[in-house]
Design a protein around this motif. Structure first.
Motif, mmCIF file in Angstrom:
data_model
loop_
_atom_site.group_PDB
_atom_site.id
_atom_site.type_symbol
_atom_site.label_atom_id
_atom_site.label_comp_id
_atom_site.label_asym_id
_atom_site.label_seq_id
_atom_site.Cartn_x
_atom_site.Cartn_y
_atom_site.Cartn_z
ATOM 1 N N GLY A 264 -17.069 25.682 56.471
ATOM 2 C CA GLY A 264 -15.850 26.088 55.387
ATOM 3 C C GLY A 264 -14.626 24.322 54.684
ATOM 4 O O GLY A 264 -15.841 23.643 55.470
ATOM 5 N N LYS B 139 -11.590 29.946 65.974
ATOM 6 C CA LYS B 139 -10.564 30.921 66.003
ATOM 7 C C LYS B 139 -10.345 32.008 66.819
ATOM 8 O O LYS B 139 -11.048 31.944 67.438
ATOM 9 C CB LYS B 139 -10.226 30.796 64.374
ATOM 10 N N GLU C 58 -6.036 24.305 47.641
ATOM 11 C CA GLU C 58 -7.011 24.818 48.168
ATOM 12 C C GLU C 58 -8.529 24.461 49.190
ATOM 13 O O GLU C 58 -8.434 23.763 48.845
ATOM 14 C CB GLU C 58 -7.693 26.315 46.966
ATOM 15 N N SER C 59 -8.668 25.495 49.991
ATOM 16 C CA SER C 59 -9.706 24.913 50.651
ATOM 17 C C SER C 59 -11.228 25.353 50.075
ATOM 18 O O SER C 59 -11.896 24.464 50.646
ATOM 19 C CB SER C 59 -9.892 25.498 51.937
ATOM 20 N N SER D 234 -11.178 28.075 55.891
ATOM 21 C CA SER D 234 -12.076 29.890 55.697
ATOM 22 C C SER D 234 -12.987 29.582 56.747
ATOM 23 O O SER D 234 -13.641 28.498 56.760
ATOM 24 C CB SER D 234 -11.802 30.530 54.484
ATOM 25 N N GLY D 235 -13.573 30.480 56.579
ATOM 26 C CA GLY D 235 -14.391 31.498 57.485
ATOM 27 C C GLY D 235 -14.640 30.917 58.896
ATOM 28 O O GLY D 235 -13.668 30.885 59.518
ATOM 29 N N SER E 113 -4.961 24.954 55.471
ATOM 30 C CA SER E 113 -6.060 25.644 56.301
ATOM 31 C C SER E 113 -7.907 25.396 55.697
ATOM 32 O O SER E 113 -8.083 25.970 54.593
ATOM 33 C CB SER E 113 -5.909 26.597 56.632
ATOM 34 N N ASP F 285 -4.238 30.725 61.206
ATOM 35 C CA ASP F 285 -5.338 30.164 60.895
ATOM 36 C C ASP F 285 -4.616 28.491 61.416
ATOM 37 O O ASP F 285 -3.316 27.399 60.710
ATOM 38 C CB ASP F 285 -5.260 29.763 59.265
#
Length: 414
Positions: A148, A97, A17-18, A126-127, A124, A108
């Motif tokens: 993130g 991105k 989990e990121s 997020s955000g 990866s 991602d």
């Protein structure tokens, strides 16, 4: 030459989990140039973070091309490297991105974590920001988003070399590095530096992760330190790029030239040959005796005998991917328009001519890396770029052809 074991295919590696989680013993280490490899410049951002650049500031001041600006901030080959006993590592980043109007969403970007040279984790973030590109008009819009955190845990407690390879296809601003044990710069292991320049294929195109682009795979197999100046759409023989190569310390240099010149329909044969000579002359000013390998384009049927420009066929999706097509007319070759066949002939001629006085200059036909038989087995998914399996094949072949036997870099690998 003993090759290290190839980096394993990334899919079986678990992705943690990121989301950041509080920790009682976090140590924040300042992000300094000593902890980064593969970048030619580091820009301090408004947030106080670092934006890696793959072109120096002087070069960035000499063009207005937005595509090149995007490409050089995507940190292909850039990695954080340090030695530590930490069992947990967190990295705060702000990604940008890309999205294309009319095209399926892009996956991602991936962070590859290597411990003592072996891929052990992937994640990866997020955000982040989203850069939306309209390929029909060339316009772009940017939507801002929050930073993130990527987190790696359960690492071995003993002292180890840690590398975090940044996503090769997402601009990445580095904000903070936290660990649960002190970090120190990685000592010099005495490996030679391989400086490579090329197109989107060298940049990473549709590779699965940053350590599985073909240059990263070849560098791993050969035991060399990679600086990857593969710049999507931008291997165009620009003088500022030649000067960047000239001024970058390296023991080995390769140039994969030709496909972007045809894609962009940038020049005719009359201009191409002098531009190649000038490019090589500039590099030789800083690297007069460095092994220098010129690589022609891999096989690409749409441009073998048809000139550019190249354009996306937005109404043609194959397995969810937009196809590319050549818009030129083969009859225009008589007027000096370039095709890949003409490019290969000219590059071979130029290198042969110059090698009479430059014994450290070499040529490799790109079809030895990916040719007709490979096209049948591993077709180009969008008619232009190789997929992940093809990156692996090209990387393995380059390592063998360049770094072993009578290859241009045979004395330069581990």
């Amino acid at each position: 030459m003993q090759h290290p074991e190839p980096v394993p295919h990334p899919e079986p590696v678990p992705r943690p989990e990121s989301a950041p989680r509080p920790g009682p013993h976090w140590i924040t280490t300042p992000l300094t140039p000593e902890l980064l490899r593969g970048a030619l410049d580091l820009e301090t951002t408004e947030r106080g973070g670092l934006q890696p650049h793959r072109l120096p500031a002087r070069a960035r001041a000499q063009y207005t091309d937005s595509q090149l600006s995007v490409a050089e901030t995507q940190p292909s080959g850039v990695r954080l490297v340090f030695r530590t006993r930490a069992t947990a590592v967190e990295l705060d980043t702000l990604r940008t991105k890309r999205a294309y109007v009319g095209a399926p969403p892009r996956p991602d970007g991936v962070y590859d974590l290597l411990v003592d040279g072996r891929l052990v984790r992937q994640a990866s973030v997020s955000g982040g920001n989203t850069l939306t590109i309209d390929m029909t008009t060339g316009t772009t819009t940017t939507e801002s988003g929050p930073p993130g955190t990527v987190r790696f845990t359960e690492l071995p407690r003993e002292a180890k070399d840690v590398e975090i390879w940044l996503p090769h296809n997402e601009a990445t601003e580095l904000l903070a590095l936290r660990t649960d044990a002190p970090v120190e710069p990685l000592p010099d292991r005495g490996r030679k530096v391989w400086l490579h320049h090329g197109s989107s294929i060298s940049h990473g195109s549709d590779a699965a992760s940053p350590t599985t682009t073909w240059p990263a795979l070849a560098a791993s197999l050969a035991g060399v330190e990679l600086i990857n100046l593969g710049l999507s759409g931008s291997a165009l023989l620009d003088p500022f790029l030649a000067r960047a190569l000239r001024d970058t310390p390296a023991e080995l240099i390769s140039l994969k030239l030709g496909i972007n010149v045809v894609n962009a329909d940038l020049m005719r044969l009359r201009a191409f040959a002098p531009a190649v000579h000038g490019f090589l002359d500039t590099i030789r000013e800083g690297h007069p005796q460095t092994p220098l390998l010129v690589v022609s384009p891999i096989l690409c049927p749409i441009h073998e005998d048809t000139p550019g420009p190249c354009a996306p066929d937005l109404g043609n999706l194959v397995n969810g991917q937009i196809q590319f097509k050549a818009l030129g007319d083969p009859a225009e070759k008589a007027a000096g328009k370039l095709t890949l066949g003409i490019i290969r002939e000219e590059l071979s001629r130029i290198v042969t001519q110059r090698a009479a006085e430059d014994p450290h200059l070499h040529y490799l036909d790109g079809r030895a890396l990916y040719g007709a038989a490979d096209l049948t087995e591993l077709p180009l998914p969008d008619a232009l770029h190789p997929d992940a399996a093809t990156h692996r094949r090209i990387g393995e072949r380059f390592a063998k052809l360049a770094f072993t036997g009578g290859g241009a870099f045979a004395a330069g690998g581990a």
